[in-house]
Design an enzyme around this catalytic site. Structure first.
Site, PDB file in Angstrom:
ATOM      1  N   SER A 178      39.600   6.228   7.949  1.00  0.00           N
ATOM      2  CA  SER A 178      40.788   5.426   7.638  1.00  0.00           C
ATOM      3  C   SER A 178      42.016   5.951   8.401  1.00  0.00           C
ATOM      4  CB  SER A 178      41.034   5.467   6.130  1.00  0.00           C
ATOM      5  OG  SER A 178      41.234   6.801   5.737  1.00  0.00           O
ATOM      6  N   CYS A 188      34.696  -1.692  10.352  1.00  0.00           N
ATOM      7  CA  CYS A 188      36.045  -1.621  10.939  1.00  0.00           C
ATOM      8  C   CYS A 188      36.264  -2.795  11.885  1.00  0.00           C
ATOM      9  CB  CYS A 188      36.237  -0.316  11.673  1.00  0.00           C
ATOM     10  SG  CYS A 188      35.178  -0.192  13.100  1.00  0.00           S
ATOM     11  N   GLU A 195      30.637  12.327   2.682  1.00  0.00           N
ATOM     12  CA  GLU A 195      29.973  12.909   1.504  1.00  0.00           C
ATOM     13  C   GLU A 195      29.436  11.828   0.567  1.00  0.00           C
ATOM     14  OE1 GLU A 195      33.059  12.770   2.363  1.00  0.00           O
ATOM     15  OE2 GLU A 195      34.497  13.078   0.728  1.00  0.00           O
ATOM     16  N   ARG A 196      29.770  10.556   0.862  1.00  0.00           N
ATOM     17  CA  ARG A 196      29.323   9.500  -0.054  1.00  0.00           C
ATOM     18  C   ARG A 196      27.891   9.045   0.240  1.00  0.00           C
ATOM     19  NH1 ARG A 196      34.467   5.734   0.663  1.00  0.00           N
ATOM     20  NH2 ARG A 196      36.057   7.292   0.342  1.00  0.00           N
ATOM     21  N   GLU A 222      44.400  -2.996   4.926  1.00  0.00           N
ATOM     22  CA  GLU A 222      42.965  -3.194   5.143  1.00  0.00           C
ATOM     23  C   GLU A 222      42.281  -3.270   3.778  1.00  0.00           C
ATOM     24  OE1 GLU A 222      40.806   0.258   6.666  1.00  0.00           O
ATOM     25  OE2 GLU A 222      39.555  -1.066   7.870  1.00  0.00           O
TER      26      GLU A 222
HETATM   27  P1  NAD Z   1      37.893   8.124   5.083  1.00  0.00           P
HETATM   28  O1  NAD Z   1      39.072   8.244   5.965  1.00  0.00           O
HETATM   29  O2  NAD Z   1      38.105   8.163   3.612  1.00  0.00           O
HETATM   30  O3  NAD Z   1      36.841   9.304   5.379  1.00  0.00           O
HETATM   31  C1  NAD Z   1      36.398   9.572   6.689  1.00  0.00           C
HETATM   32  C2  NAD Z   1      36.019  11.047   6.789  1.00  0.00           C
HETATM   33  O4  NAD Z   1      37.178  11.837   6.538  1.00  0.00           O
HETATM   34  C3  NAD Z   1      34.965  11.474   5.776  1.00  0.00           C
HETATM   35  O5  NAD Z   1      34.052  12.351   6.406  1.00  0.00           O
HETATM   36  C4  NAD Z   1      35.770  12.200   4.710  1.00  0.00           C
HETATM   37  O6  NAD Z   1      35.057  13.230   4.072  1.00  0.00           O
HETATM   38  C5  NAD Z   1      36.940  12.771   5.489  1.00  0.00           C
HETATM   39  N1  NAD Z   1      38.157  12.875   4.677  1.00  0.00           N
HETATM   40  C6  NAD Z   1      38.547  12.037   3.679  1.00  0.00           C
HETATM   41  N2  NAD Z   1      39.718  12.443   3.172  1.00  0.00           N
HETATM   42  C7  NAD Z   1      40.096  13.543   3.863  1.00  0.00           C
HETATM   43  C8  NAD Z   1      41.229  14.409   3.807  1.00  0.00           C
HETATM   44  N3  NAD Z   1      42.211  14.209   2.926  1.00  0.00           N
HETATM   45  N4  NAD Z   1      41.297  15.428   4.673  1.00  0.00           N
HETATM   46  C9  NAD Z   1      40.316  15.642   5.562  1.00  0.00           C
HETATM   47  N5  NAD Z   1      39.219  14.855   5.667  1.00  0.00           N
HETATM   48  C10 NAD Z   1      39.099  13.816   4.830  1.00  0.00           C
HETATM   49  O7  NAD Z   1      37.132   6.796   5.520  1.00  0.00           O
HETATM   50  P2  NAD Z   1      35.898   6.088   4.820  1.00  0.00           P
HETATM   51  O8  NAD Z   1      36.352   5.469   3.551  1.00  0.00           O
HETATM   52  O9  NAD Z   1      34.730   6.986   4.790  1.00  0.00           O
HETATM   53  O10 NAD Z   1      35.582   4.940   5.893  1.00  0.00           O
HETATM   54  C11 NAD Z   1      36.216   3.693   5.908  1.00  0.00           C
HETATM   55  C12 NAD Z   1      37.364   3.673   6.887  1.00  0.00           C
HETATM   56  O11 NAD Z   1      36.909   4.023   8.177  1.00  0.00           O
HETATM   57  C13 NAD Z   1      37.982   2.286   7.039  1.00  0.00           C
HETATM   58  O12 NAD Z   1      39.377   2.422   7.103  1.00  0.00           O
HETATM   59  C14 NAD Z   1      37.432   1.793   8.367  1.00  0.00           C
HETATM   60  O13 NAD Z   1      38.219   0.832   9.024  1.00  0.00           O
HETATM   61  C15 NAD Z   1      37.377   3.056   9.129  1.00  0.00           C
HETATM   62  N6  NAD Z   1      36.453   2.959  10.249  1.00  0.00           N
HETATM   63  C16 NAD Z   1      36.973   2.864  11.489  1.00  0.00           C
HETATM   64  C17 NAD Z   1      36.142   2.735  12.572  1.00  0.00           C
HETATM   65  C18 NAD Z   1      36.697   2.632  13.967  1.00  0.00           C
HETATM   66  O14 NAD Z   1      35.929   2.746  14.890  1.00  0.00           O
HETATM   67  N7  NAD Z   1      37.989   2.437  14.151  1.00  0.00           N
HETATM   68  C19 NAD Z   1      34.748   2.698  12.395  1.00  0.00           C
HETATM   69  C20 NAD Z   1      34.243   2.814  11.105  1.00  0.00           C
HETATM   70  C21 NAD Z   1      35.110   2.946  10.031  1.00  0.00           C
END
Ligand code: NAD
Length: 509
Positions: free
Chosen positions: A236, A291, A186-187, A393
């Site tokens: 995350s 990531c 959503e960001r 992280e």
């Molecule tokens: P995030 O976990 O905050 O959000 C990811 C998704 O989950 C978003 O669509 C968000 O709306 C949803 N979300 C957030 N909180 C939620 C909740 N409580 N319940 C249900 N859904 C929820 O991650 P972010 O900040 O958008 O992205 C950064 C993170 O993603 C970092 O930790 C990074 O390492 C990780 N990442 C991992 C990979 C990989 O391949 N392992 C790739 C890219 C990013």
């Protein structure tokens, strides 16, 4: 639901949903989307409530029978056209990424290209789905396995790759014959929505790909609706674990990719100048919001450590930080004000716990962009494994140096860390490199390659708490994830082969 139309209207400054081939603007809740380079609100994104997500699932369910029966070659042709449209509209996509994520255009182009490579892989659909065949496994008996689509599948994606990560998922899921619900971050939702519109322009039938913007309510609806067969998640680790536990408890197939702490070992024999060049890009590119960013350099021996730190310090003088709109910048801002504060707090904590701040990016000022969420490249030496900044992280432009005496100590450090996404070794010693790749407990490994992100015909995934589930993302594992194996054993009895009733377990005696 209100106001449906064919395309997202850029002038409204409201980001809607894409359901059944049309943009929907609803009357429900919405939240601000910021331009991280200025700190100003640029748009509002609507947050789908349960009933809107259910409408998207219904659209996908209705589209599934016809899409499942569409020949794989025809599904692939849509992807060929989609690839062309992505290339033709690359500038607009990168502009949208820049406005909402803060990524500089050269970096956004790189992300988009990596996404396009996944579309190219999806174009192999007829080859990927041709199955396995075995003739005459018994008298006049043939056996084959085919890979059938699952039905309605969902993807939930993070902010840091709004174009690439969704394209790790939906192109492959769709060419495998599934219908898809995408819930982007959503960001920075606009580039993702625009890409989904391009797929429709390429000829995708309505309902096959639906995009719902939203937050936890939208995600929870996908996790609990029994019509959703499988969920891919990238984000995350705490959320990945929640998604995996909830989806699997509800009987869904799930792959949930989480966070990371990627270490690079710098061996005493390494080409240090090369290592410095590689580290600087991999630690600070995209403001460290990858990531696979290298966030820890483990220097083996004090001589390697001293040389590395002094050369990094020198090289970092040329780092150019600023707004996404200036393509000469190396990297832009962090995603939000809160994240900027969090990254600064990690640097503060390292200092308080006794580490040495060699290059300090905390007070960077970018003229004309004072409201932007900037943190400059930061280098921290003498970091130890008990420090909070080492354990967690950071997801910012911070490279920490840990000093050890031996390669084994460096490997033990990596193996003990809770994350196991990526790692790399800088060395000239093939034997050491081979030992490292054989034994390190990490999913993606580089030898003098700082960001060992697998190309599209391999699969992407970490070990330990960087991935929940069995199959990695995209590539061959992606095909397996988005299909269900069915094995058929067939006999056409002929006049001269007719057997009586058989009560023992059939075997090939
Ligand atoms: P995030 O976990 O905050 O959000 C990811 C998704 O989950 C978003 O669509 C968000 O709306 C949803 N979300 C957030 N909180 C939620 C909740 N409580 N319940 C249900 N859904 C929820 O991650 P972010 O900040 O958008 O992205 C950064 C993170 O993603 C970092 O930790 C990074 O390492 C990780 N990442 C991992 C990979 C990989 O391949 N392992 C790739 C890219 C990013």
């Amino acid at each position: 639901m209100k106001n449906t139309q064919q395309k997202q209207d850029d002038s409204t400054k409201i980001v809607g949903h894409l359901i059944n081939g049309e943009i929907h603007y609803s009357t429900g809740p919405a939240q601000d989307v910021f331009n991280p380079s200025t700190g100003e609100v640029s748009k509002q994104v609507q947050l789908a409530q349960k009933h809107i997500v259910e409408d998207a699932i219904s659209a996908a369910e209705a589209a599934f029978p016809a899409w499942r029966d569409t020949p794989a070659v025809k599904r692939a042709r849509v992807m060929f056209r989609f690839k062309e449209l992505l290339e033709q509209n690359a500038e607009k996509i990168c502009q949208l990424i820049g406005e909402e994520h803060g990524k500089i255009s050269h970096d956004a182009m790189g992300e988009l290209q990596r996404g396009i490579e996944n579309v190219e892989y999806a174009c192999y659909a007829p080859e990927l789905l041709k199955g396995e065949h075995n003739k005459n496994v018994g008298p006049s008996i043939d056996c084959w396995s085919e890979f059938q689509p699952l039905g309605v599948v969902a993807g939930i994606t993070p902010f840091n790759f709004p174009a690439m990560v969704p394209m790790w998922m939906f192109p492959l899921a769709i060419v495998c014959g599934n219908c898809f619900i995408l819930k982007p971050s959503e960001r920075d939702p606009s580039s993702t929505l625009y890409i989904a519109e391009l797929l429709h322009e390429a000829g995708l039938p309505n309902g096959v790909l639906n995009v719902v913007n939203g937050n936890k309510e939208a995600v929870d609806t996908l996790l609990h609706d029994e019509r959703v067969q499988a969920v891919s998640f990238v984000g995350s680790t705490p959320i990945a674990e929640y998604i995996y536990t909830t989806a699997t408890a509800n009987g869904k197939r799930c792959q949930a990719l989480g966070g990371a702490k990627n270490h690079a070992i710098v061996m005493p024999d390494a080409d240090i100048d090369n290592a410095v060049n590689q580290l600087i890009g991999a630690a600070f590119g995209s403001c460290g919001e990858r990531c696979m960013a290298l966030s820890v350099a483990v220097a083996v021996g004090d001589e390697a450590a001293n040389t590395l730190v002094s050369k990094m310090q020198e090289a970092m003088k040329t780092l150019k930080v600023g707004a996404y709109s200036d393509s000469s910048n190396d990297f832009g801002p962090l995603i939000t004000k809160e994240h900027q504060e969090k990254v600064i707090a990690y640097i503060d904590s390292a200092e308080e716990q006794g580490a040495s701040i060699i290059v300090d990016g905390r007070n960077i000022e970018i003229s004309d962009f004072e409201g932007g969420y900037f943190v400059g490249g930061t280098l921290i030496d003498n970091v130890t494994p008990d420090m909070v900044s080492y354990k967690e992280e950071i997801f910012g432009p911070v490279l920490q140096v840990v000093r050890v005496d031996t390669m084994q100590e460096a490997m033990d450090l990596i193996d003990k860390h809770e994350y196991g996404n990526g790692t790399c070794i800088f060395t000239r010693d093939g034997e050491a490199a081979r030992f490292f790749t054989d034994n390190i407990k990490v999913g993606m490994v580089g030898i003098n390659i700082p960001l060992p992100v697998p190309v599209a015909c391999h699969s992407f995934g970490g070990w330990k708490r960087s991935l929940f589930g069995d199959l990695h993302a995209y590539g061959p594992d992606g095909v397996r994830f988005y299909t269900r194996r069915k094995t058929i054993t067939q006999r056409w009895p002929s006049a001269n082969i007719r057997e009586g009733a058989e009560f023992s377990m059939p075997t090939m005696k």
